[in-house]
Design an enzyme around this catalytic site. Structure first.
Site, mmCIF file in Angstrom:
data_model
loop_
_atom_site.group_PDB
_atom_site.id
_atom_site.type_symbol
_atom_site.label_atom_id
_atom_site.label_comp_id
_atom_site.label_asym_id
_atom_site.label_seq_id
_atom_site.Cartn_x
_atom_site.Cartn_y
_atom_site.Cartn_z
ATOM 1 N N LYS A 42 0.816 -1.198 0.000
ATOM 2 C CA LYS A 42 0.000 0.000 0.000
ATOM 3 C C LYS A 42 0.857 1.258 0.000
ATOM 4 C CE LYS A 42 -3.315 -2.124 3.210
ATOM 5 N NZ LYS A 42 -3.819 -2.007 4.607
ATOM 6 N N GLY A 43 2.113 1.108 0.387
ATOM 7 C CA GLY A 43 2.953 2.265 0.691
ATOM 8 C C GLY A 43 3.193 3.252 -0.439
ATOM 9 N N GLU A 97 8.047 2.088 -6.115
ATOM 10 C CA GLU A 97 8.125 1.677 -4.697
ATOM 11 C C GLU A 97 8.120 2.905 -3.786
ATOM 12 O OE1 GLU A 97 8.018 -0.312 -2.415
ATOM 13 O OE2 GLU A 97 8.973 -2.236 -2.771
ATOM 14 N N ASP A 98 7.722 2.692 -2.538
ATOM 15 C CA ASP A 98 7.810 3.775 -1.553
ATOM 16 C C ASP A 98 9.230 3.902 -1.001
ATOM 17 O OD1 ASP A 98 7.677 1.318 -0.239
ATOM 18 O OD2 ASP A 98 6.134 1.921 1.188
ATOM 19 N N ASP A 101 14.628 -0.752 1.595
ATOM 20 C CA ASP A 101 15.281 -0.885 2.895
ATOM 21 C C ASP A 101 16.294 -2.034 2.798
ATOM 22 O OD1 ASP A 101 15.561 -0.380 5.685
ATOM 23 O OD2 ASP A 101 14.016 -1.805 6.186
ATOM 24 N N LYS A 129 17.145 3.646 1.798
ATOM 25 C CA LYS A 129 17.961 3.586 3.021
ATOM 26 C C LYS A 129 19.132 2.649 2.737
ATOM 27 C CE LYS A 129 14.588 2.722 6.167
ATOM 28 N NZ LYS A 129 13.919 2.552 7.485
ATOM 29 N N PHE A 150 13.353 5.052 11.012
ATOM 30 C CA PHE A 150 12.031 4.618 10.561
ATOM 31 C C PHE A 150 11.154 5.838 10.272
ATOM 32 C CE2 PHE A 150 7.782 2.844 10.766
ATOM 33 C CZ PHE A 150 7.945 1.663 10.048
ATOM 34 N N VAL A 151 10.624 5.897 9.055
ATOM 35 C CA VAL A 151 9.847 7.065 8.648
ATOM 36 C C VAL A 151 8.390 6.698 8.364
ATOM 37 C CG1 VAL A 151 11.804 8.377 7.725
ATOM 38 C CG2 VAL A 151 10.608 6.766 6.237
ATOM 39 N N ASP A 157 3.537 3.697 6.629
ATOM 40 C CA ASP A 157 2.784 3.534 7.876
ATOM 41 C C ASP A 157 3.616 3.102 9.069
ATOM 42 O OD1 ASP A 157 3.228 0.820 6.878
ATOM 43 O OD2 ASP A 157 1.796 0.190 8.415
ATOM 44 N N ARG A 163 -0.346 6.917 7.235
ATOM 45 C CA ARG A 163 -0.172 6.897 5.779
ATOM 46 C C ARG A 163 -0.657 8.201 5.140
ATOM 47 N NH1 ARG A 163 1.126 1.701 3.988
ATOM 48 N NH2 ARG A 163 0.217 -0.029 5.134
HETATM 49 P P1 5GP Z 1 12.630 -4.088 2.298
HETATM 50 O O1 5GP Z 1 12.017 -5.335 1.751
HETATM 51 O O2 5GP Z 1 13.466 -3.321 1.302
HETATM 52 O O3 5GP Z 1 13.382 -4.357 3.576
HETATM 53 O O4 5GP Z 1 11.494 -3.155 2.802
HETATM 54 C C1 5GP Z 1 10.560 -2.654 1.984
HETATM 55 C C2 5GP Z 1 9.279 -2.394 2.730
HETATM 56 O O5 5GP Z 1 9.460 -2.286 4.168
HETATM 57 C C3 5GP Z 1 8.748 -1.073 2.272
HETATM 58 O O6 5GP Z 1 7.975 -1.219 1.103
HETATM 59 C C4 5GP Z 1 7.974 -0.634 3.502
HETATM 60 O O7 5GP Z 1 6.688 -1.192 3.460
HETATM 61 C C5 5GP Z 1 8.733 -1.214 4.686
HETATM 62 N N1 5GP Z 1 9.660 -0.213 5.256
HETATM 63 C C6 5GP Z 1 11.016 -0.215 5.202
HETATM 64 N N2 5GP Z 1 11.529 0.862 5.838
HETATM 65 C C7 5GP Z 1 10.475 1.554 6.295
HETATM 66 C C8 5GP Z 1 10.352 2.795 7.022
HETATM 67 O O8 5GP Z 1 11.309 3.490 7.390
HETATM 68 N N3 5GP Z 1 9.082 3.181 7.295
HETATM 69 C C9 5GP Z 1 7.983 2.462 6.920
HETATM 70 N N4 5GP Z 1 6.793 2.948 7.249
HETATM 71 N N5 5GP Z 1 8.070 1.316 6.233
HETATM 72 C C10 5GP Z 1 9.301 0.875 5.923
#
Ligand code: 5GP
Length: 177
Positions: A42-43, A97-98, A101, A129, A150-151, A157, A163
């Site tokens: 949803k992000g 993508e939002d 990470d 990040k 964490f944002v 969210d 959101r």
């Molecule tokens: P990854 O798979 O790259 O570790 O993480 C991707 C997903 O983790 C993002 O699409 C998001 O939903 C969540 N996420 C990662 N970092 C953050 C953050 O700082 N804040 C929030 N709200 N979600 C995050």
């Protein structure tokens, strides 16, 4: 208990300006392409809705939904909730993508999109990040690089809250990790 937002990391006007710049670059690069944007729910929804309206090229779009196994600030795995139905064979796919990470979500998605044999796959992410990366994935269009914190807001969210904020904020007690 839901923590409060401590500070604004990226303001509404900074987001707006950067989204327009990205839209101009994408329009230039995808002139004369069969562009299909894939919004990651949803992000990415806010970013996606703003970005597509800045594009000067015709584009189709699709949605996928993925979820990390967490309900606060820690992630330990990724699950595909809704995959793609539309045939992307020979399309030029841009994943929207939002935030990237660890890179696990993007890796899963790149494999899923790749199985349709599109002509090209690129990635556009509002946030990155890089300090948290566990899987080597690359971002072709990036909004902002941010520190290891964490944002929330603008689609992102905390346990499904925040959101709707128009900016990117840092939660109370969330210093650099
Ligand atoms: P990854 O798979 O790259 O570790 O993480 C991707 C997903 O983790 C993002 O699409 C998001 O939903 C969540 N996420 C990662 N970092 C953050 C953050 O700082 N804040 C929030 N709200 N979600 C995050």
């Amino acid at each position: 208990m839901i923590p409060t937002v401590q500070s604004v990391l990226i303001s509404e006007s900074q987001i707006e300006k950067r989204v327009h710049e990205l839209g101009q670059q994408i329009s230039k690069d995808y002139d004369d392409s069969d562009l299909v944007l894939v919004c990651v729910l949803k992000g990415a929804i806010m970013f996606f809705a703003d970005l597509i309206r800045t594009l000067a090229v015709p584009a189709r779009y699709e949605f996928v939904q993925l979820a990390s196994y967490h309900n606060d600030t820690k992630s330990s795995g990724v699950q595909m909730i809704q995959g793609l139905y539309q045939d992307l064979f020979r399309a030029d796919v841009l994943i929207v993508e939002d935030i990237v990470d660890t890179g696990m979500t993007l890796e899963l998605l790149l494999n899923h999109v790749g199985s349709f044999e599109p002509t090209s796959i690129k990635v556009c992410s509002l946030l990155d990040k890089p300090d948290r990366r566990e899987v080597p994935v690359s971002i072709d269009y990036l909004g902002f690089e941010i520190p290891n914190t964490f944002v929330v807001g603008y689609g992102l969210d905390y346990a499904q809250h925040y959101r709707n904020l128009p900016y990117i904020g840092v939660l109370d007690g969330e210093g650099l990790r």
